[in-house]
Design an enzyme around this catalytic site. Structure first.
Site, PDB file in Angstrom:
ATOM      1  N   ASN A   1      -6.195   6.644   4.312  1.00 22.20           N
ATOM      2  CA  ASN A   1      -8.349   7.686   3.484  1.00 22.20           C
ATOM      3  C   ASN A   1      -8.238   9.297   3.783  1.00 22.20           C
ATOM      4  OD1 ASN A   1      -7.553   7.584   6.756  1.00 22.20           O
ATOM      5  ND2 ASN A   1      -9.729   6.769   7.219  1.00 22.20           N
TER       6      ASN A   1
ATOM      7  N   HIS B   1       1.161  -1.140   0.131  1.00 26.08           N
ATOM      8  CA  HIS B   1      -0.266   0.432   0.215  1.00 26.08           C
ATOM      9  C   HIS B   1       0.688   0.950   0.408  1.00 26.08           C
ATOM     10  CE1 HIS B   1      -3.766   1.322   0.339  1.00 26.08           C
ATOM     11  NE2 HIS B   1      -4.584   1.292   1.012  1.00 26.08           N
TER      12      HIS B   1
ATOM     13  N   ASP C   1      -0.422   1.942  -5.053  1.00 27.42           N
ATOM     14  CA  ASP C   1      -0.244   1.037  -5.834  1.00 27.42           C
ATOM     15  C   ASP C   1      -1.955   0.597  -6.348  1.00 27.42           C
ATOM     16  OD1 ASP C   1      -1.803   1.876  -2.987  1.00 27.42           O
ATOM     17  OD2 ASP C   1      -2.444  -0.536  -2.898  1.00 27.42           O
TER      18      ASP C   1
ATOM     19  N   ASN D   1      -9.041   4.424  -1.121  1.00 24.39           N
ATOM     20  CA  ASN D   1      -9.022   4.898  -0.394  1.00 24.39           C
ATOM     21  C   ASN D   1      -8.500   6.572  -0.160  1.00 24.39           C
ATOM     22  OD1 ASN D   1     -11.690   3.745   0.630  1.00 24.39           O
ATOM     23  ND2 ASN D   1      -9.837   2.716   2.105  1.00 24.39           N
TER      24      ASN D   1
END
Length: 201
Positions: free
Chosen positions: A78, A22, A103, A124
């Site tokens: 997020n 991520h 990613d 997100n």
């Protein structure tokens, strides 16, 4: 301040997230900074850090061209849009002059995609940026991480680290991504899209 644009790498702050899938966007910004240090023409200056919502650098990407801003939001994934909006507002950067590196589950490791606008595909970070900017019309550098093995859980996969056997492929992707961004800076969208989307590792 005369700048060419803003490149944002998405990830989560904190050592526990270092080199996780991520954080591929963070890894790309780190690679850009390392590459700049190896180039005699390139100058890099850190503009912020510490208590701000982002780490930010002004860095030469292409010789003879105005520098770019490089950013790593420090708000967690997020809430990435809060950091991006703060930078864009202060430095007066339009969404069309932004590249967001992130990613991408829908591409295997070793593949990339460059595009303008589009949906968020459940990411997100992209969702937050789109909401805060009020538009999806910014460039995306999608760095493939592949999907988890059959039956695997997505959250655990994206927050897991690249394996030792992935290292060479990850390094090759980052090197090609740097060249892709330089192509974008010098030749524009079409040439960058052709180069990045054709890459295989």
């Amino acid at each position: 301040m005369n700048i060419s644009g803003l490149i944002i790498g998405l990830g989560n702050p904190g050592r526990e997230y270092d080199r996780t899938r991520h954080n591929f966007g963070f890894m790309f910004i780190d690679a850009l900074l390392e590459e700049a240090q190896r180039n005699l023409f390139a100058r890099c200056e850190q503009l912020s850090g510490g208590k701000k919502k982002y780490d930010l650098w002004r860095c030469d990407i292409v010789e003879g061209q105005a520098p770019w801003l490089l950013a790593k939001p420090q708000t967690f994934m997020n809430l990435s849009g809060e950091a991006v909006l703060a930078i864009a507002s202060f430095y007066r950067v339009k969404p069309a002059a932004m590249v967001v590196a992130h990613d991408e589950l829908d591409l295997p490791l070793g593949r990339m995609r460059f595009k303008m606008g589009g949906g968020n595909a459940g990411h997100n970070g992209l969702k937050s940026i789109t909401q805060c900017l009020g538009t999806p019309d910014f460039h995306r550098l999608c760095l493939g991480i592949g999907k988890p093995p059959a039956g695997g859980e997505t959250t655990g996969w994206v927050l897991g680290r690249f394996s030792q056997s992935d290292t060479a492929m990850v390094d090759a992707v980052l090197e090609a991504a740097i060249q892709g961004i330089r192509t974008f800076a010098t030749e524009g969208d079409v040439a960058a899209t052709q180069y990045i989307n054709a890459f295989r590792s």
